[in-house]
Design a protein around this motif. Structure first.
Motif, PDB file in Angstrom:
ATOM      1  N   ASN A  88     -23.031 -33.904  54.821  1.00 47.51           N
ATOM      2  CA  ASN A  88     -22.271 -33.281  55.904  1.00 47.51           C
ATOM      3  C   ASN A  88     -22.119 -34.244  57.072  1.00 47.51           C
ATOM      4  O   ASN A  88     -22.562 -35.400  57.015  1.00 47.51           O
ATOM      5  N   ARG A  89     -21.505 -33.796  58.159  1.00 46.22           N
ATOM      6  CA  ARG A  89     -21.090 -34.662  59.269  1.00 46.22           C
ATOM      7  C   ARG A  89     -22.247 -35.409  59.920  1.00 46.22           C
ATOM      8  O   ARG A  89     -22.084 -36.556  60.373  1.00 46.22           O
ATOM      9  N   ASP A  90     -23.453 -34.793  60.000  1.00 48.74           N
ATOM     10  CA  ASP A  90     -24.589 -35.474  60.635  1.00 48.74           C
ATOM     11  C   ASP A  90     -25.654 -35.905  59.633  1.00 48.74           C
ATOM     12  O   ASP A  90     -26.715 -36.385  60.022  1.00 48.74           O
ATOM     13  N   GLY A  91     -25.382 -35.737  58.340  1.00 50.00           N
ATOM     14  CA  GLY A  91     -26.305 -36.214  57.317  1.00 50.00           C
ATOM     15  C   GLY A  91     -27.528 -35.358  57.105  1.00 50.00           C
ATOM     16  O   GLY A  91     -28.475 -35.801  56.446  1.00 50.00           O
ATOM     17  N   THR A  92     -27.528 -34.123  57.595  1.00 47.42           N
ATOM     18  CA  THR A  92     -28.702 -33.264  57.424  1.00 47.42           C
ATOM     19  C   THR A  92     -28.672 -32.497  56.103  1.00 47.42           C
ATOM     20  O   THR A  92     -29.699 -31.992  55.651  1.00 47.42           O
ATOM     21  N   TYR A  93     -27.489 -32.388  55.496  1.00 46.91           N
ATOM     22  CA  TYR A  93     -27.355 -31.667  54.240  1.00 46.91           C
ATOM     23  C   TYR A  93     -26.645 -32.541  53.197  1.00 46.91           C
ATOM     24  O   TYR A  93     -25.788 -33.363  53.532  1.00 46.91           O
ATOM     25  N   LEU A  94     -26.992 -32.286  51.934  1.00 44.07           N
ATOM     26  CA  LEU A  94     -26.270 -32.854  50.810  1.00 44.07           C
ATOM     27  C   LEU A  94     -25.847 -31.696  49.912  1.00 44.07           C
ATOM     28  O   LEU A  94     -26.688 -30.948  49.413  1.00 44.07           O
ATOM     29  N   ALA A  95     -24.533 -31.542  49.720  1.00 50.50           N
ATOM     30  CA  ALA A  95     -23.998 -30.476  48.877  1.00 50.50           C
ATOM     31  C   ALA A  95     -23.446 -31.080  47.594  1.00 50.50           C
ATOM     32  O   ALA A  95     -22.843 -32.154  47.608  1.00 50.50           O
ATOM     33  N   SER A  96     -23.648 -30.371  46.485  1.00 48.39           N
ATOM     34  CA  SER A  96     -23.120 -30.826  45.197  1.00 48.39           C
ATOM     35  C   SER A  96     -22.576 -29.631  44.439  1.00 48.39           C
ATOM     36  O   SER A  96     -23.033 -28.498  44.608  1.00 48.39           O
ATOM     37  N   ALA A  97     -21.583 -29.896  43.577  1.00 43.80           N
ATOM     38  CA  ALA A  97     -20.969 -28.816  42.810  1.00 43.80           C
ATOM     39  C   ALA A  97     -20.491 -29.350  41.472  1.00 43.80           C
ATOM     40  O   ALA A  97     -20.110 -30.512  41.348  1.00 43.80           O
ATOM     41  N   ASP A  98     -20.515 -28.469  40.462  1.00 48.65           N
ATOM     42  CA  ASP A  98     -20.021 -28.853  39.143  1.00 48.65           C
ATOM     43  C   ASP A  98     -18.797 -28.020  38.774  1.00 48.65           C
ATOM     44  O   ASP A  98     -18.389 -27.112  39.511  1.00 48.65           O
ATOM     45  N   MET A  99     -18.209 -28.326  37.624  1.00 53.36           N
ATOM     46  CA  MET A  99     -16.972 -27.671  37.221  1.00 53.36           C
ATOM     47  C   MET A  99     -17.149 -26.183  36.970  1.00 53.36           C
ATOM     48  O   MET A  99     -16.204 -25.401  37.100  1.00 53.36           O
ATOM     49  N   ALA A 100     -18.349 -25.772  36.615  1.00 47.62           N
ATOM     50  CA  ALA A 100     -18.607 -24.356  36.371  1.00 47.62           C
ATOM     51  C   ALA A 100     -18.724 -23.563  37.665  1.00 47.62           C
ATOM     52  O   ALA A 100     -18.801 -22.327  37.634  1.00 47.62           O
ATOM     53  N   GLY A 101     -18.746 -24.260  38.815  1.00 42.69           N
ATOM     54  CA  GLY A 101     -18.833 -23.588  40.102  1.00 42.69           C
ATOM     55  C   GLY A 101     -20.233 -23.371  40.612  1.00 42.69           C
ATOM     56  O   GLY A 101     -20.446 -22.607  41.559  1.00 42.69           O
ATOM     57  N   ASP A 102     -21.216 -24.036  40.010  1.00 42.88           N
ATOM     58  CA  ASP A 102     -22.583 -23.956  40.529  1.00 42.88           C
ATOM     59  C   ASP A 102     -22.747 -24.956  41.666  1.00 42.88           C
ATOM     60  O   ASP A 102     -22.486 -26.158  41.494  1.00 42.88           O
ATOM     61  N   ILE A 103     -23.164 -24.463  42.824  1.00 48.83           N
ATOM     62  CA  ILE A 103     -23.280 -25.276  44.041  1.00 48.83           C
ATOM     63  C   ILE A 103     -24.740 -25.290  44.480  1.00 48.83           C
ATOM     64  O   ILE A 103     -25.411 -24.253  44.478  1.00 48.83           O
ATOM     65  N   TYR A 104     -25.213 -26.485  44.868  1.00 53.14           N
ATOM     66  CA  TYR A 104     -26.578 -26.629  45.386  1.00 53.14           C
ATOM     67  C   TYR A 104     -26.514 -27.332  46.730  1.00 53.14           C
ATOM     68  O   TYR A 104     -25.756 -28.296  46.908  1.00 53.14           O
TER      69      TYR A 104
ATOM     70  N   ASP B 251     -15.413 -20.990  38.032  1.00 51.58           N
ATOM     71  CA  ASP B 251     -14.786 -22.310  37.881  1.00 51.58           C
ATOM     72  C   ASP B 251     -14.220 -22.830  39.192  1.00 51.58           C
ATOM     73  O   ASP B 251     -13.467 -22.139  39.878  1.00 51.58           O
ATOM     74  N   MET B 252     -14.593 -24.073  39.536  1.00 52.86           N
ATOM     75  CA  MET B 252     -14.240 -24.674  40.824  1.00 52.86           C
ATOM     76  C   MET B 252     -13.150 -25.723  40.668  1.00 52.86           C
ATOM     77  O   MET B 252     -13.073 -26.421  39.662  1.00 52.86           O
ATOM     78  N   ALA B 253     -12.299 -25.816  41.694  1.00 52.89           N
ATOM     79  CA  ALA B 253     -11.265 -26.854  41.729  1.00 52.89           C
ATOM     80  C   ALA B 253     -11.663 -28.003  42.639  1.00 52.89           C
ATOM     81  O   ALA B 253     -11.415 -29.174  42.323  1.00 52.89           O
ATOM     82  N   TRP B 254     -12.273 -27.721  43.797  1.00 56.88           N
ATOM     83  CA  TRP B 254     -12.648 -28.752  44.765  1.00 56.88           C
ATOM     84  C   TRP B 254     -13.639 -28.172  45.764  1.00 56.88           C
ATOM     85  O   TRP B 254     -13.782 -26.953  45.883  1.00 56.88           O
ATOM     86  N   MET B 255     -14.311 -29.067  46.509  1.00 64.06           N
ATOM     87  CA  MET B 255     -15.247 -28.646  47.554  1.00 64.06           C
ATOM     88  C   MET B 255     -15.354 -29.738  48.602  1.00 64.06           C
ATOM     89  O   MET B 255     -15.245 -30.934  48.282  1.00 64.06           O
ATOM     90  N   ARG B 256     -15.580 -29.340  49.869  1.00 62.20           N
ATOM     91  CA  ARG B 256     -15.785 -30.320  50.946  1.00 62.20           C
ATOM     92  C   ARG B 256     -16.461 -29.645  52.129  1.00 62.20           C
ATOM     93  O   ARG B 256     -16.476 -28.412  52.243  1.00 62.20           O
ATOM     94  N   PHE B 257     -17.022 -30.463  53.018  1.00 68.18           N
ATOM     95  CA  PHE B 257     -17.570 -29.969  54.274  1.00 68.18           C
ATOM     96  C   PHE B 257     -16.488 -29.936  55.341  1.00 68.18           C
ATOM     97  O   PHE B 257     -15.568 -30.769  55.341  1.00 68.18           O
ATOM     98  N   HIS B 258     -16.602 -28.976  56.254  1.00 71.90           N
ATOM     99  CA  HIS B 258     -15.792 -28.982  57.472  1.00 71.90           C
ATOM    100  C   HIS B 258     -16.164 -30.232  58.265  1.00 71.90           C
ATOM    101  O   HIS B 258     -17.335 -30.593  58.349  1.00 71.90           O
ATOM    102  N   PRO B 259     -15.195 -30.939  58.858  1.00 71.77           N
ATOM    103  CA  PRO B 259     -15.511 -32.209  59.522  1.00 71.77           C
ATOM    104  C   PRO B 259     -16.311 -32.086  60.806  1.00 71.77           C
ATOM    105  O   PRO B 259     -16.901 -33.070  61.254  1.00 71.77           O
ATOM    106  N   SER B 260     -16.370 -30.894  61.415  1.00 76.10           N
ATOM    107  CA  SER B 260     -17.032 -30.810  62.718  1.00 76.10           C
ATOM    108  C   SER B 260     -18.094 -29.720  62.817  1.00 76.10           C
ATOM    109  O   SER B 260     -18.791 -29.634  63.825  1.00 76.10           O
ATOM    110  N   THR B 261     -18.237 -28.868  61.809  1.00 75.84           N
ATOM    111  CA  THR B 261     -19.277 -27.841  61.832  1.00 75.84           C
ATOM    112  C   THR B 261     -19.961 -27.795  60.467  1.00 75.84           C
ATOM    113  O   THR B 261     -19.450 -28.327  59.484  1.00 75.84           O
ATOM    114  N   ASN B 262     -21.110 -27.115  60.410  1.00 73.89           N
ATOM    115  CA  ASN B 262     -21.840 -26.990  59.149  1.00 73.89           C
ATOM    116  C   ASN B 262     -21.276 -25.843  58.318  1.00 73.89           C
ATOM    117  O   ASN B 262     -21.915 -24.814  58.081  1.00 73.89           O
TER     118      ASN B 262
END
Length: 424
Positions: free
Chosen positions: A132-148, A178-189
């Protein structure tokens, strides 16, 4: 490979062999009587001993190794055993994260390549991994839509330039289908993800509160945050484009089948200008639609399949770039909704699969054949080329602190490059 993993980009080879003029190779009978009068034993001995000139020539050609690809990278990370689809650079230290078709995520040092953490929770192809924007979180996701979601915790006050003074704790997980894409908001968590059904999910951390924007029942192909951070533009596989108010979860503006500027072939991507209420949408038929928050203001038919789009961060010159299936990189004047210049084409390097602006006027693109090119977007002149990958590049990210570029590829590798120059 899992059944629902992204399709590989096939190498298109030319299997046709050049035909020789057979008549020209047959010598007159009177000159070749002696040559033709070989016993079976003599012929076998000649071939097995390698004395036949044509045989030697063909064997040497088949056994010759391919020419090595020049490698301009300063580090190659080869721990993945299958194609690598996503990468991220930590905003404050030297941590890198990569994820791929082997269902794994590696966190490693961009200085040494040392693996610091390995995550194996995913059971399908990892298509997204982001700090994320300040490096406090790491998000990951797979094609099945499982997010950690993992939180980084500092172990001591002592600074470790390789990032080894951090540990990761899993603090949240979710399965959205099923997921197509994922991203963090650039200015908030806030974490954002688009689904195959068209719904768009928003999660706010650390609380984990969720909002869902309803979809039209088809895949949400892409989305982007507006300049003020309060609106979200999304593109859908049926050609629809919607601009959403995030607070009210309502549609402000929509381009649909009733609009003369609708994407009749399906809208594949959208990008929002980060300095104005303006966005562009593109499709596989080569159509670009220029829009404000009140509706479309112009459209251009390029006649080429558009693979990627991105806005320049420059506040002085409003520019956006597109890359196509034929390898054409175009720069658009977003204030006038017309073409500004065409960059020197990628040509034999194949289609443009990824692009990033790494400064106000420097555009970087990754190609099908694994090359990375940098352009001065004001003139279209190529200012550098970085080689090393041997197959299509799926993702790029840039760290302006040290002019470091991280790339991942179908060739199972991640590479770190030092960018030689910027267009200033």
């Amino acid at each position: 490979m899992h059944e629902n993993t992204p399709p590989r980009v096939l190498e298109i080879g030319d299997d046709a062999e050049e035909l020789n003029d057979l008549d020209a190779e047959i010598p007159p009978e009177d000159e070749d009587d002696q040559e033709m009068e070989l016993t079976l034993d003599e012929l076998v001995e000649r071939v097995s001993s390698g004395s036949d000139d044509d045989y030697d020539e063909n064997t040497e050609e088949k056994d010759s190794p391919p020419s090595p690809v020049p490698d301009d990278s300063i580090l190659t990370f080869s721990a993945h055993t299958m194609p690598v689809f996503s990468c991220s650079l930590h905003p404050h230290n030297e941590l890198c994260a990569t994820g791929g078709e082997d269902d794994k995520i590696f966190v490693w040092s961009r200085n040494t390549g040392q693996i610091l953490y390995e995550f194996t929770e995913h059971k399908d192809t990892v298509i997204e991994v982001h700090f994320n924007r300040d490096g406090t979180y790491l998000a990951s996701a797979d094609m099945a839509g499982d997010i950690y979601l993992h939180k980084l915790q500092k172990m001591s006050s002592e600074y470790d330039k390789n990032g080894g003074n951090f540990v990761f704790h899993k603090v949240w997980e979710y399965s959205m289908g099923d997921m197509a894409w994922m991203r963090f908001h650039p200015s908030t968590n806030v974490l954002i993800a688009g689904s195959e059904d068209g719904e768009i999910y928003f999660w706010r951390f650390p609380a984990g509160d969720c909002k869902i924007l309803p979809g039209p029942g088809v895949r949400c192909d892409s989305g982007d945050i507006s300049a003020d951070g309060k609106k979200f533009v999304a593109s859908y596989n049926n050609g629809t484009v919607r601009l959403w108010d995030l607070r009210a979860c309502t549609t402000i503006m929509e381009i649909d089948e009733n609009s003369p500027m609708v994407h009749s072939g399906g809208c594949t991507m959208v990008a929002h200008d980060k300095a104005s209420p303006f966005f562009m949408s593109c499709d596989g038929a080569g159509k670009i639609v220029f829009s404000t928050h009140t509706g479309p203001v112009g459209a251009i038919e390029t006649g080429d399949v558009i693979e990627c789009i991105a806005f320049s961060p420059s506040a002085d010159i409003r520019m956006a770039a597109t890359g196509t299936l034929s390898g054409q990189i175009s720069i658009w004047d977003s204030s006038k909704c017309n073409s500004r210049t065409n960059c020197e084409p990628a040509g034999e390097n194949g289609f443009v699969n990824e692009m990033r602006w790494i400064s106000d006027y420097t555009l970087v693109v990754g190609t099908e054949n694994g090359n990375i090119f940098g352009y001065d977007a004001r003139t279209g002149v190529r200012i550098f080329k970085l080689s090393g990958h041997t197959d299509v590049i799926y993702s790029l990210c840039y760290d302006h602190r040290d002019s470091i570029l991280l790339s991942v590829s179908e060739d199972h590798s991640a590479k770190v490059f030092r960018v030689p120059c910027l267009a200033e």
